[in-house]
Design a protein around this motif. Structure first.
Motif, PDB file in Angstrom:
ATOM      1  N   ARG A 170       0.640  -1.288  -0.231  1.00 51.56           N
ATOM      2  CA  ARG A 170       0.076   0.032   0.064  1.00 51.56           C
ATOM      3  C   ARG A 170       0.871   1.301  -0.024  1.00 51.56           C
ATOM      4  N   PHE A 171       1.719   1.291   1.046  1.00 53.40           N
ATOM      5  CA  PHE A 171       2.797   2.468   1.008  1.00 53.40           C
ATOM      6  C   PHE A 171       3.551   2.803  -0.411  1.00 53.40           C
ATOM      7  N   ALA A 172       3.972   1.461  -1.032  1.00 54.25           N
ATOM      8  CA  ALA A 172       4.545   1.613  -2.515  1.00 54.25           C
ATOM      9  C   ALA A 172       3.582   2.293  -3.529  1.00 54.25           C
ATOM     10  N   ARG A 173       2.567   1.745  -3.447  1.00 53.78           N
ATOM     11  CA  ARG A 173       1.451   2.309  -4.378  1.00 53.78           C
ATOM     12  C   ARG A 173       1.129   3.843  -4.140  1.00 53.78           C
ATOM     13  N   GLN A 174       1.130   4.011  -2.960  1.00 57.05           N
ATOM     14  CA  GLN A 174       0.833   5.586  -2.587  1.00 57.05           C
ATOM     15  C   GLN A 174       2.168   6.473  -2.930  1.00 57.05           C
ATOM     16  N   ARG A 175       3.274   5.997  -2.760  1.00 56.70           N
ATOM     17  CA  ARG A 175       4.427   6.485  -3.226  1.00 56.70           C
ATOM     18  C   ARG A 175       4.331   6.860  -4.673  1.00 56.70           C
ATOM     19  N   GLN A 176       4.094   5.681  -5.441  1.00 55.22           N
ATOM     20  CA  GLN A 176       3.989   5.920  -7.045  1.00 55.22           C
ATOM     21  C   GLN A 176       2.971   6.752  -7.379  1.00 55.22           C
ATOM     22  N   ASP A 177       1.741   6.454  -6.545  1.00 60.91           N
ATOM     23  CA  ASP A 177       0.676   7.545  -6.956  1.00 60.91           C
ATOM     24  C   ASP A 177       1.073   8.970  -6.821  1.00 60.91           C
ATOM     25  N   ALA A 178       1.726   9.454  -5.619  1.00 62.09           N
ATOM     26  CA  ALA A 178       2.208  10.553  -5.119  1.00 62.09           C
ATOM     27  C   ALA A 178       3.061  11.202  -6.467  1.00 62.09           C
ATOM     28  N   LEU A 179       4.035  10.426  -6.852  1.00 59.37           N
ATOM     29  CA  LEU A 179       5.022  10.667  -7.851  1.00 59.37           C
ATOM     30  C   LEU A 179       4.364  11.134  -9.133  1.00 59.37           C
TER      31      LEU A 179
END
Length: 211
Positions: free
Chosen positions: A134-143
């Motif tokens: 979830r955190f990896a996806r949130q990072r990617q979405d934020a970028l």
């Protein structure tokens, strides 16, 4: 300055800059007027304005890039903190799982307790792995969102810069046409006075310029 025939040939500024140049045919009749000073000043002004627009454009793009870098580092930093924390927890849970798995038990009840403990540990591992994903996806979405915002900001800067260039070119075109009209006017008046003995009227003047 006058030529050998006593006709005005050049107009100079006090500093010696040639402002106007007059051209004559073989019999001394005016054929063309070049307002060199006005043209040079116009082109210099256009270059200066376009240079200012280019400088401001680069400054704006640099500010966006700097802001993107700061936000990217913030996003990355926050993600790494969460990731490292979760990886540590997962390592601890896996160590606990291995420890529990090494316990030797006998009997149905003992095996049931062990199975329940392993199930709880696995549930904890699943939760940690889910959080890591979830955190990896949130990072990617934020970028991705940040990149989209940067693209939009850059597009706006380019649009505003192009609008400024267009305005400069439009105004410069108006001034160039005005200079041409002033150059042609002198030649036009000369020939009307020579051939017809009078100045052109408004309609004749406008028609000649349009032609």
């Amino acid at each position: 300055l006058y030529n050998a025939n006593g006709k005005i040939e050049q107009v100079l500024s006090a500093e010696g800059e040639r402002l106007i140049l007059y051209h004559y045919d073989a019999v001394g009749e005016l054929t063309r007027v070049d307002m060199e000073g006005s043209r040079r000043r116009l082109e210099s002004a256009v270059l200066r304005l376009k240079a200012d627009v280019a400088v401001e454009r680069e400054k704006a793009l640099a500010e966006v890039a700097d802001r993107q870098q700061v936000l990217s580092q913030t996003i990355e930093g926050e993600y790494q903190v969460q990731r490292d924390r979760l990886l540590l927890i997962r390592s601890q849970i896996e160590a606990q799982k291995n420890q529990v798995a090494s316990i030797k038990v006998s009997g149905k009840q003992g095996k049931g307790v062990l199975a329940s403990a392993m199930s709880q540990i696995q549930l904890g591992l699943d939760q940690v792995n889910g959080a890591l994903d979830r955190f990896a996806r949130q990072r990617q979405d934020a970028l991705v969102q940040l990149a989209s915002q940067v693209l939009e900001a850059n597009l706006q800067i380019e649009t505003e810069s192009q609008r400024s260039y267009d305005q400069i070119n439009e105004k410069a075109g108006e001034i160039r046409r005005s200079i041409v009209q002033q150059e042609l006017m002198q030649v036009l008046y000369h020939w009307y006075r020579k051939i017809l003995g009078r100045d052109p009227n408004s309609a004749e003047y406008n028609n000649s310029l349009a032609a």
